[in-house]
Scaffold this motif. Structure first.
Motif, PDB file in Angstrom:
ATOM      1  N   GLU A  84      -0.633  -7.285   5.806  1.00  0.00           N
ATOM      2  CA  GLU A  84      -1.215  -6.409   4.788  1.00  0.00           C
ATOM      3  C   GLU A  84      -0.152  -5.944   3.798  1.00  0.00           C
ATOM      4  OE1 GLU A  84      -5.087  -4.258   6.886  1.00  0.00           O
ATOM      5  OE2 GLU A  84      -3.204  -3.145   6.677  1.00  0.00           O
ATOM      6  N   LEU A  85       1.014  -5.591   4.313  1.00  0.00           N
ATOM      7  CA  LEU A  85       2.117  -5.175   3.443  1.00  0.00           C
ATOM      8  C   LEU A  85       2.581  -6.313   2.549  1.00  0.00           C
ATOM      9  CD1 LEU A  85       4.491  -2.926   5.600  1.00  0.00           C
ATOM     10  CD2 LEU A  85       3.274  -2.280   3.523  1.00  0.00           C
ATOM     11  N   GLU A  86       2.679  -7.498   3.118  1.00  0.00           N
ATOM     12  CA  GLU A  86       3.142  -8.658   2.354  1.00  0.00           C
ATOM     13  C   GLU A  86       2.176  -8.995   1.223  1.00  0.00           C
ATOM     14  OE1 GLU A  86       5.685 -11.287   5.573  1.00  0.00           O
ATOM     15  OE2 GLU A  86       3.508 -11.432   5.602  1.00  0.00           O
ATOM     16  N   GLU A  87       0.890  -8.864   1.467  1.00  0.00           N
ATOM     17  CA  GLU A  87      -0.121  -9.261   0.493  1.00  0.00           C
ATOM     18  C   GLU A  87      -0.328  -8.219  -0.605  1.00  0.00           C
ATOM     19  OE1 GLU A  87      -3.527  -9.999   2.880  1.00  0.00           O
ATOM     20  OE2 GLU A  87      -2.664 -11.788   3.852  1.00  0.00           O
ATOM     21  N   ALA A  88       0.065  -6.969  -0.340  1.00  0.00           N
ATOM     22  CA  ALA A  88      -0.167  -5.900  -1.316  1.00  0.00           C
ATOM     23  C   ALA A  88       0.844  -5.970  -2.460  1.00  0.00           C
ATOM     24  CB  ALA A  88      -0.083  -4.540  -0.627  1.00  0.00           C
ATOM     25  N   ASP A  89       0.384  -5.639  -3.667  1.00  0.00           N
ATOM     26  CA  ASP A  89       1.266  -5.540  -4.829  1.00  0.00           C
ATOM     27  C   ASP A  89       1.824  -4.133  -4.969  1.00  0.00           C
ATOM     28  OD1 ASP A  89       0.862  -8.254  -5.912  1.00  0.00           O
ATOM     29  OD2 ASP A  89      -1.202  -7.570  -6.179  1.00  0.00           O
ATOM     30  N   ASP A 132       9.106  -8.661   0.076  1.00  0.00           N
ATOM     31  CA  ASP A 132       9.414  -8.532  -1.347  1.00  0.00           C
ATOM     32  C   ASP A 132       9.276  -7.074  -1.762  1.00  0.00           C
ATOM     33  OD1 ASP A 132       9.830 -11.259  -1.602  1.00  0.00           O
ATOM     34  OD2 ASP A 132       7.720 -11.651  -2.116  1.00  0.00           O
ATOM     35  N   SER A 133      10.174  -6.620  -2.608  1.00  0.00           N
ATOM     36  CA  SER A 133      10.113  -5.242  -3.074  1.00  0.00           C
ATOM     37  C   SER A 133       8.848  -5.012  -3.890  1.00  0.00           C
ATOM     38  CB  SER A 133      11.342  -4.912  -3.913  1.00  0.00           C
ATOM     39  OG  SER A 133      11.321  -3.551  -4.302  1.00  0.00           O
ATOM     40  N   LYS A 134       8.289  -3.823  -3.761  1.00  0.00           N
ATOM     41  CA  LYS A 134       7.075  -3.446  -4.500  1.00  0.00           C
ATOM     42  C   LYS A 134       7.039  -1.924  -4.572  1.00  0.00           C
ATOM     43  CE  LYS A 134       5.162  -5.653  -1.297  1.00  0.00           C
ATOM     44  NZ  LYS A 134       4.207  -6.550  -0.632  1.00  0.00           N
ATOM     45  N   PRO A 135       6.343  -1.352  -5.546  1.00  0.00           N
ATOM     46  CA  PRO A 135       6.272   0.106  -5.625  1.00  0.00           C
ATOM     47  C   PRO A 135       5.532   0.695  -4.422  1.00  0.00           C
ATOM     48  CG  PRO A 135       5.586  -0.910  -7.691  1.00  0.00           C
ATOM     49  CD  PRO A 135       5.653  -1.998  -6.669  1.00  0.00           C
ATOM     50  N   ILE A 164      14.081   3.795   6.543  1.00  0.00           N
ATOM     51  CA  ILE A 164      13.333   2.864   7.394  1.00  0.00           C
ATOM     52  C   ILE A 164      12.568   1.842   6.565  1.00  0.00           C
ATOM     53  CG2 ILE A 164      11.179   4.197   7.649  1.00  0.00           C
ATOM     54  CD1 ILE A 164      13.063   2.244  10.409  1.00  0.00           C
ATOM     55  N   LEU A 165      12.004   2.242   5.426  1.00  0.00           N
ATOM     56  CA  LEU A 165      11.278   1.278   4.591  1.00  0.00           C
ATOM     57  C   LEU A 165      12.237   0.332   3.880  1.00  0.00           C
ATOM     58  CD1 LEU A 165       8.391   3.504   3.157  1.00  0.00           C
ATOM     59  CD2 LEU A 165       8.324   1.882   5.063  1.00  0.00           C
ATOM     60  N   ALA A 166      13.434   0.813   3.570  1.00  0.00           N
ATOM     61  CA  ALA A 166      14.452  -0.072   2.992  1.00  0.00           C
ATOM     62  C   ALA A 166      14.843  -1.157   3.988  1.00  0.00           C
ATOM     63  CB  ALA A 166      15.680   0.728   2.573  1.00  0.00           C
ATOM     64  N   THR A 167      14.759  -0.847   5.273  1.00  0.00           N
ATOM     65  CA  THR A 167      15.107  -1.814   6.320  1.00  0.00           C
ATOM     66  C   THR A 167      14.250  -3.067   6.238  1.00  0.00           C
ATOM     67  OG1 THR A 167      15.838  -0.049   7.808  1.00  0.00           O
ATOM     68  CG2 THR A 167      15.303  -2.157   8.827  1.00  0.00           C
TER      69      THR A 167
END
Length: 213
Positions: A84-89, A132-135, A164-167
């Motif tokens: 879900e995280l990967e697919e979200a913009d 991938d980085s995203k807002p 933790i999210l930067a990880t």
């Protein structure tokens, strides 16, 4: 644009953090063509927990071949959440501050999406995220005040989420907070409006971010 909206308050729709995060979603939808919104209310996942197989897989990550893992239980849930995280913009998170830090439900979600050899790899240079980085827009509600030199309440929530999210590769975090929500009604109204006014100003920041890409 695909948007993932995650909320973590046990109060559901009545909570300040959920309402503030929804205001962010509404603002983003007014600025962009959002093709899909996935909403996950973690109040409904209160019984989610890390099971023994998941813990063993992480403990033996250096020896396990990911292709041979049995994706059941927590591992299956982890894979779904990471996908879900990967697919979200763009990601929008609504969370209360509990005891100066994240609530248990958000910590469970974090433990499921921060997974070695999947959402991050261990390298000689340290842990490197694979996403991938995203807002990521984060709406926080707290009973007291934090984050200023005049506040007396410690803040272990925002620095923890940044780390933790930067990880896992998510570095573009944008925080919005409704503070002092345990005060009297009139003061709460002022603080709530200040938070909503902040949300209404995210448009120029989005435009600048897109132009710099």
């Amino acid at each position: 644009m695909k948007l993932l909206h995650l909320t973590f308050s046990p109060r559901g729709e009545e909570s300040e953090s959920t309402q503030l995060s929804q205001a962010i979603v509404n603002q983003l939808c007014s600025l962009h063509s959002v093709s899909r919104i996935i909403r996950r209310d973690w109040r409904l996942h209160a019984t989610s927990a890390i099971d023994a197989d998941y813990a063993k897989a992480l403990a033996n990550a250096a020896r396990n071949n990911a292709d041979k893992l049995s994706y059941e239980g927590s591992l299956q849930e982890s894979e779904r959440l990471i996908c879900e995280l990967e697919e979200a913009d763009v990601v929008v998170i609504g969370t209360p501050m509990h005891n100066f830090t994240v609530p248990a439900s958000l910590k469970t979600w974090i433990d499921l999406v921060v997974r070695v050899n999947r959402s991050f790899n261990i390298t000689p240079a340290g842990k490197v995220g694979t996403l991938d980085s995203k807002p990521v827009y984060i709406a926080i509600a707290s009973g007291g005040f934090f984050g200023s030199e005049h506040s007396r309440q410690p803040d272990f929530l925002t620095p923890y989420l940044k780390a933790i999210l930067a990880t896992i590769g998510l570095h573009d975090l944008r925080f919005f907070s409704a503070q002092g929500m345990a005060l009297d009604v009139n003061k709460v109204k002022v603080q709530r409006q200040d938070a909503l006014d902040h949300v209404m100003n995210i448009g120029p920041a989005i435009a600048e971010s897109k132009e710099s890409c």
